[in-house]
Design a protein around this motif. Structure first.
Motif, short mmCIF file in Angstrom:
data_model
loop_
_atom_site.label_atom_id
_atom_site.label_comp_id
_atom_site.label_asym_id
_atom_site.label_seq_id
_atom_site.Cartn_x
_atom_site.Cartn_y
_atom_site.Cartn_z
N LEU A 198 27.85 40.75 34.62
CA LEU A 198 28.88 41.78 34.79
C LEU A 198 29.81 41.26 35.89
O LEU A 198 29.44 41.26 37.07
CB LEU A 198 28.21 43.10 35.21
CG LEU A 198 29.12 44.30 35.43
CD1 LEU A 198 29.85 44.69 34.15
CD2 LEU A 198 28.30 45.50 35.93
N GLY A 199 30.96 40.76 35.50
CA GLY A 199 31.86 40.12 36.46
C GLY A 199 33.01 41.04 36.82
O GLY A 199 33.59 41.70 35.95
N LYS A 200 33.32 41.09 38.13
CA LYS A 200 34.47 41.91 38.55
C LYS A 200 35.66 40.99 38.81
O LYS A 200 35.59 40.08 39.62
CB LYS A 200 34.14 42.67 39.84
CG LYS A 200 35.22 43.71 40.14
CD LYS A 200 35.07 44.29 41.52
CE LYS A 200 35.87 43.55 42.55
NZ LYS A 200 37.30 43.44 42.28
N ALA A 201 36.76 41.28 38.12
CA ALA A 201 37.98 40.49 38.33
C ALA A 201 38.63 40.94 39.64
O ALA A 201 38.66 42.13 39.94
CB ALA A 201 38.94 40.70 37.17
N ASP A 202 39.14 39.98 40.42
CA ASP A 202 39.88 40.37 41.63
C ASP A 202 41.22 40.97 41.20
O ASP A 202 41.87 40.48 40.27
CB ASP A 202 40.11 39.14 42.51
CG ASP A 202 40.69 39.55 43.85
OD1 ASP A 202 39.91 39.77 44.79
OD2 ASP A 202 41.93 39.69 43.94
N PRO A 203 41.68 42.02 41.90
CA PRO A 203 42.94 42.66 41.50
C PRO A 203 44.16 41.72 41.52
O PRO A 203 45.13 41.95 40.81
CB PRO A 203 43.12 43.77 42.55
CG PRO A 203 41.74 44.05 43.05
CD PRO A 203 40.98 42.76 42.97
N GLN A 204 44.10 40.64 42.31
CA GLN A 204 45.23 39.71 42.33
C GLN A 204 45.23 38.76 41.13
O GLN A 204 46.29 38.30 40.70
CB GLN A 204 45.18 38.90 43.64
CG GLN A 204 46.25 37.81 43.81
CD GLN A 204 47.64 38.38 44.10
OE1 GLN A 204 47.77 39.36 44.82
NE2 GLN A 204 48.67 37.77 43.52
N THR A 205 44.05 38.46 40.59
CA THR A 205 43.96 37.37 39.61
C THR A 205 43.12 37.72 38.37
O THR A 205 42.30 36.91 37.93
CB THR A 205 43.32 36.13 40.29
OG1 THR A 205 42.10 36.55 40.95
CG2 THR A 205 44.25 35.48 41.28
N PRO A 206 43.34 38.89 37.77
CA PRO A 206 42.46 39.25 36.64
C PRO A 206 42.72 38.42 35.38
O PRO A 206 41.81 38.19 34.59
CB PRO A 206 42.80 40.73 36.39
CG PRO A 206 44.19 40.90 36.92
CD PRO A 206 44.29 39.96 38.09
N LEU A 207 43.97 37.96 35.19
CA LEU A 207 44.30 37.31 33.91
C LEU A 207 43.53 36.01 33.71
O LEU A 207 43.11 35.69 32.60
CB LEU A 207 45.82 37.05 33.83
CG LEU A 207 46.69 38.31 33.96
CD1 LEU A 207 48.17 37.94 34.00
CD2 LEU A 207 46.42 39.26 32.79
N THR A 208 43.35 35.28 34.80
CA THR A 208 42.61 34.01 34.69
C THR A 208 41.20 34.28 34.17
O THR A 208 40.70 33.58 33.27
CB THR A 208 42.55 33.31 36.07
OG1 THR A 208 43.89 33.04 36.49
CG2 THR A 208 41.75 32.03 36.02
#
Ligand code: NAD
Length: 536
Positions: A198-208
């Motif tokens: 379960l990975g949390k994307a950082d709000p600055q870089t979710p697209l990567t």
């Protein structure tokens, strides 16, 4: 709830858009489908600011705490089938992912640069590192989690093994500075060990992260085995910790403490890869050109937004002036700029918050008497968050950047009387992530390295050598964290040890008819015999 990173104040219409032309709305929609928000369907949106042009990147759905719980449940259900596959079948998926990543790297390089603003070479280093990790763990990871036979309680008729079982659902919380390496590099060994993630994307870089998740699906990873959630750090990050069986956290020491407390409350394990204040020691016998080159690489890599980058350079007094000259020449030789090619050495800071912090640290130091030898200022003509590579001297303990992590392209020079003095300065503060020693005398450098309080020490390299040696563990001492990524420990931490002991003669212990005293006497005889024979 709408979680939006505020845009900067100086969006200039004359600046060309940084959005890569191939990133169509259709592509964005196809990546966004990987955000797991099964309950809310997306509770508002999350939009970051692109460092190169100051414009919004692209909205990504934000999850609620209920979404995170539901995503974890789906991951838990999917984990059983995934873990039941032979290791080779999981490895085949990861190796296909490796090949797709290498083939399609231009796409992810564009996305990393668009979202995060670093120079393309530093984005490519993420591809290199993830490629190496994927191959290594796919080909050699099975041995890290193989069964270990141990001597059993009763020789010959019984056996005992330690087996490694997956934790279950592993939470991965990672920051924006290396969205591919940290978001994916830690997920790969967790997946290969049979966990779901379960990975949390950082709000600055979710697209990567979403692009990568889509690529992993192309490589054959089943739907719910790697869930990605997005949203504001605290709310979504805390929900991740609340719903997983282990958490691998990378980020600041302050947030790491909160994650550790929350994980402790649930009695789950956690690895914490936190901040640093990394020193580089230049001994009197160092090759000064190499030391200057190593310092520039390690201080300004990723525009200084790298946990293991060098912020303090401790130089033997005999070579201080000559080293300073070499360092300033190497610093001014770098090309700064924002380009989607390999023409620039140093790119942008990632955000207004980063620019504000770096500017404040330098202003505080200068206000309290430090001298700027190079840089020391923002470069708004080059980009909204560009900051010049900066070298300071005369830094003292009352200045914020003396022992507080700047996380930007700023390095301070300190003069040391001898090795002992250099060691004293290097070991100041509570951080202990990475360090470096430059010396032609490898034996003395090794002896010094062992006395530096840091999880990794590079000799005659600034930072990359230890991190790139992926068969060795990497992590921090002191306030820089707990646990290790890379190598055997980087995979074993995602497993629990189970002992399986088997008997071919039924229950061990006194036979039914024999008196206990006879059994005890036999046991005592065995203890003495083994002691005499120096066994066990
Ligand atoms: P941060 O701690 O603010 O955020 C890291 C991640 O945690 C983000 O995804 C964020 O959304 C999430 N988060 C925020 N609050 C949370 C909470 N209460 N519970 C759970 N998750 C939460 O870190 P940052 O400032 O974004 O990143 C830079 C820091 O990371 C620096 O200190 C740097 O040294 C460190 N870092 C360490 C390593 C390492 O390997 N040691 C690597 C890269 C970065």
């Amino acid at each position: 709830m709408t979680a939006t990173v505020p845009p900067p104040t100086d969006v200039r219409p004359d600046r060309p858009t940084a959005r890569p032309a191939w990133v169509t709305d259709r592509k964005l929609a196809s990546w966004n489908r990987w955000v797991a928000c099964p309950v809310s369907g997306g509770d508002g949106e999350l939009t970051a600011t692109a460092p190169y042009d100051g414009r919004p990147t692209a909205p990504v759905p934000a999850c609620t705490a209920e979404d995170v719980a539901a995503a974890a449940r789906a991951a838990r259900t999917a984990q059983a089938d995934w873990a039941a596959l032979p290791y080779a079948a999981r490895a085949a998926v990861v190796l296909r992912f490796h090949d797709l990543l290498v083939e399609r790297q231009d796409e992810v390089l564009d996305l990393i640069q668009w979202e995060m603003g670093k120079a393309r070479f530093h984005a490519w280093q993420e591809v290199l590192q993830v490629g190496n990790l994927a191959r290594h763990y796919a080909r050699h990871g099975a041995k890290y989690v193989a069964d270990t036979k141990v001597r059993s309680a009763v020789p010959l008729v019984t056996s005992a093994r330690e087996v490694r079982v997956p934790k279950g659902v592993v939470g991965i919380i990672s920051p924006w500075n290396y969205p591919l390496y940290l978001g994916v590099g830690d997920a790969i060994p967790a997946l290969l060990a049979g966990n779901s993630v379960l990975g949390k994307a950082d709000p600055q870089t979710p697209l990567t992260l979403l692009w990568t998740r889509a690529l992993m699906a192309e490589a054959g990873l089943p739907e719910h085995v790697w869930q990605v959630v997005a949203g504001p750090g605290a709310a979504v990050g805390e929900a991740v910790v609340d719903n997983v069986d282990y958490v691998a956290f990378t980020g600041s020491t302050a947030t790491g403490r909160q994650v550790a407390q929350r994980a402790a409350g649930r009695l789950i394990g956690a690895s914490l890869e936190l901040g640093g204040k990394n020193p580089l020691i230049v001994r009197a016998d160092a090759d000064l050109e190499q030391a200057a080159r190593g310092t520039v690489q390690a201080a300004f890599a990723n525009t200084g937004q790298m946990c293991i980058h060098i912020e303090r350079v401790v130089v033997h007094t005999d070579v201080y002036d000559a080293f300073k000259e070499a360092l300033l020449a190497a610093t001014s030789g770098q090309k700064l700029g924002q380009a989607f090619d390999f023409s620039c050495d140093v790119g942008s800071l990632a955000s207004q918050a980063q620019l504000d912090k770096v500017t404040a640290h330098v202003a505080d130091a200068v206000g309290k008497g430090a001298t700027v030898l190079a840089g020391g200022r923002a470069l708004p003509d080059l980009g909204p968050f560009m900051f010049a590579p900066t070298v300071l001297e005369g830094v003292t303990e009352e200045m914020e950047l003396c022992l507080g992590e700047t996380f930007g392209p700023v390095v301070a020079l300190y003069r040391a009387a001898d090795d002992a003095d250099a060691l004293r300065i290097a070991n100041q503060g509570r951080a202990g992530l990475s360090a470096s020693v430059f010396s032609k005398d490898l034996a003395s450098a090794d002896a010094l390295a062992r006395r530096i309080r840091a999880g990794s020490v590079n000799i005659n390299d600034g930072a990359a050598l230890a991190a790139g040696s992926i068969e060795a563990g990497m992590g921090g001492l002191g306030d820089s964290g707990l646990g290790r990524r890379h190598g055997g420990e980087g995979m074993r931490k995602y497993t629990d040890v189970q002992t399986i002991a088997a008997s071919r003669i039924g229950p061990v212990g006194p036979p039914p008819a024999a008196p206990l005293s006879k059994f005890v006497a036999m046991g005592n005889g065995q203890l003495k015999a083994l002691r005499k024979l120096r066994m066990r």
